[in-house]
Design a protein around this motif. Sequence first.
Motif, PDB file in Angstrom:
ATOM      1  N   SER A   1       0.826  -1.217   0.000  1.00  0.00           N
ATOM      2  CA  SER A   1       0.000   0.000   0.000  1.00  0.00           C
ATOM      3  C   SER A   1       0.861   1.268   0.000  1.00  0.00           C
ATOM      4  O   SER A   1       0.531   2.258  -0.672  1.00  0.00           O
ATOM      5  N   GLU A   2       1.983   1.239   0.706  1.00  0.00           N
ATOM      6  CA  GLU A   2       2.805   2.454   0.757  1.00  0.00           C
ATOM      7  C   GLU A   2       3.587   2.670  -0.534  1.00  0.00           C
ATOM      8  O   GLU A   2       3.897   3.813  -0.887  1.00  0.00           O
TER       9      GLU A   2
ATOM     10  N   VAL B   1       2.248   1.866  -3.471  1.00  0.00           N
ATOM     11  CA  VAL B   1       1.186   2.394  -4.338  1.00  0.00           C
ATOM     12  C   VAL B   1       0.996   3.890  -4.067  1.00  0.00           C
ATOM     13  O   VAL B   1       0.976   4.706  -4.998  1.00  0.00           O
ATOM     14  N   ASP B   2       0.884   4.250  -2.796  1.00  0.00           N
ATOM     15  CA  ASP B   2       0.683   5.667  -2.459  1.00  0.00           C
ATOM     16  C   ASP B   2       1.904   6.507  -2.856  1.00  0.00           C
ATOM     17  O   ASP B   2       1.771   7.606  -3.385  1.00  0.00           O
ATOM     18  N   GLY B   3       3.097   5.974  -2.608  1.00  0.00           N
ATOM     19  CA  GLY B   3       4.314   6.739  -2.872  1.00  0.00           C
ATOM     20  C   GLY B   3       4.595   6.934  -4.349  1.00  0.00           C
ATOM     21  O   GLY B   3       5.262   7.895  -4.740  1.00  0.00           O
TER      22      GLY B   3
ATOM     23  N   GLY C   1       2.095   6.888  -6.778  1.00  0.00           N
ATOM     24  CA  GLY C   1       0.872   7.281  -7.499  1.00  0.00           C
ATOM     25  C   GLY C   1       1.066   8.498  -8.386  1.00  0.00           C
ATOM     26  O   GLY C   1       0.622   8.503  -9.548  1.00  0.00           O
ATOM     27  N   ASP C   2       1.721   9.535  -7.880  1.00  0.00           N
ATOM     28  CA  ASP C   2       1.902  10.748  -8.697  1.00  0.00           C
ATOM     29  C   ASP C   2       2.774  10.471  -9.922  1.00  0.00           C
ATOM     30  O   ASP C   2       2.528  11.008 -11.012  1.00  0.00           O
TER      31      ASP C   2
ATOM     32  N   ARG D   1      -4.487   2.284   8.399  1.00  0.00           N
ATOM     33  CA  ARG D   1      -3.048   2.618   8.327  1.00  0.00           C
ATOM     34  C   ARG D   1      -2.387   2.676   9.696  1.00  0.00           C
ATOM     35  O   ARG D   1      -1.421   3.398   9.887  1.00  0.00           O
TER      36      ARG D   1
ATOM     37  N   LYS E   1      -9.548   2.407  -3.981  1.00  0.00           N
ATOM     38  CA  LYS E   1      -8.862   3.439  -4.762  1.00  0.00           C
ATOM     39  C   LYS E   1      -9.411   3.566  -6.184  1.00  0.00           C
ATOM     40  O   LYS E   1      -9.032   4.479  -6.923  1.00  0.00           O
TER      41      LYS E   1
ATOM     42  N   GLU F   1     -11.035   7.108  -7.315  1.00  0.00           N
ATOM     43  CA  GLU F   1     -10.064   8.210  -7.388  1.00  0.00           C
ATOM     44  C   GLU F   1      -9.030   7.973  -8.496  1.00  0.00           C
ATOM     45  O   GLU F   1      -8.757   8.854  -9.312  1.00  0.00           O
ATOM     46  N   TRP F   2      -8.475   6.774  -8.528  1.00  0.00           N
ATOM     47  CA  TRP F   2      -7.429   6.513  -9.516  1.00  0.00           C
ATOM     48  C   TRP F   2      -8.001   6.425 -10.930  1.00  0.00           C
ATOM     49  O   TRP F   2      -7.330   6.776 -11.888  1.00  0.00           O
TER      50      TRP F   2
END
Length: 255
Positions: free
Chosen positions: A91-92, A94-96, A98-99, A134, A167, A170-171
């Motif tokens: 998950s981290e 994916v979040d890290g 994403g941009d 989280r 997600k 949003e994604w």
Amino acid sequence: MTVTVVTGSASGIGAAVAKQLQQAGHRVIGIDRRDADIVADLSTAEGRDAAVAAALKACNGVLDGLVCCAGLGPTASSCGLIVAVNYFGMSELVDGLGDALARGGKPAALLIGSVASAHPGIDKLPMVELMLGRDEAAAKAQADAMANPQAAYAGSKYAITVFARRKAVEWGSRGIRLNVVAPGAVETPLLQASLSDPRYGEAIRNFVSPLGRNGSPDEIAKVVGFMQSEQAGFMHGTVVFVDGGMDALTRLERF
Ligand code: NAD
């Protein structure tokens, strides 16, 4: 040339995914705790931050694909470690990343879940909400207190699947596809470790898929390669079981 980050690239499914993507002409940035472009420990927050920073540097902040394979099975040294790698290690990332994916061309991300995520009652485990909230320390503590490695494994795989599905809206609006592949038993060192463990070996040997065999890493990687490709351009927020029919066997009327 497209650029894809693959975690768990040193072994099993991740190694097969990395190889197939490379053979198809994609550039792969592998992350693993050994034998990888980026050597990092995804069981710790510091290791994940370092992995994300190194990946962003390697791709100049623009990424077309992410495939998270790194994971631990029930034979890992503790239940908390299973939660740390299988949920937070995916998950981290994916979040890290994403941009960077949002800046890529027709970007797609994929997480390796498991058929174990569909086991009855797994969704009710208290550790699941802690992961989704989280709260890593509490989730690990809960998993360690429960001291049931198979539940920690299945719970981590259920939670990461819900994480991906949450997600999707949003994604989707950011143009990034995100899917889950849920394998059944696949011939890798992870499965071998479980087969060799007196706690699980017999049960796994007796739980045979309707196709009568285990899968190979290449069979999983081919599905991953398809789902990451433009051919699967309308697949998003979905869970694909690649399990020789195990999910049909155990969840006949739920899908
Ligand atoms: P594997 O052991 O061959 O590969 C897992 C990889 O993850 C290894 O290269 C390992 O070094 C890496 N890894 C583990 N902990 C790490 C950490 N802390 N930091 C960085 N890297 C780490 O196993 P596999 O079977 O190829 O597993 C790949 C994924 O598939 C896992 O998420 C697993 O849960 C999932 N899966 C496997 C099976 C199966 O039967 N093999 C079934 C369902 C799901």
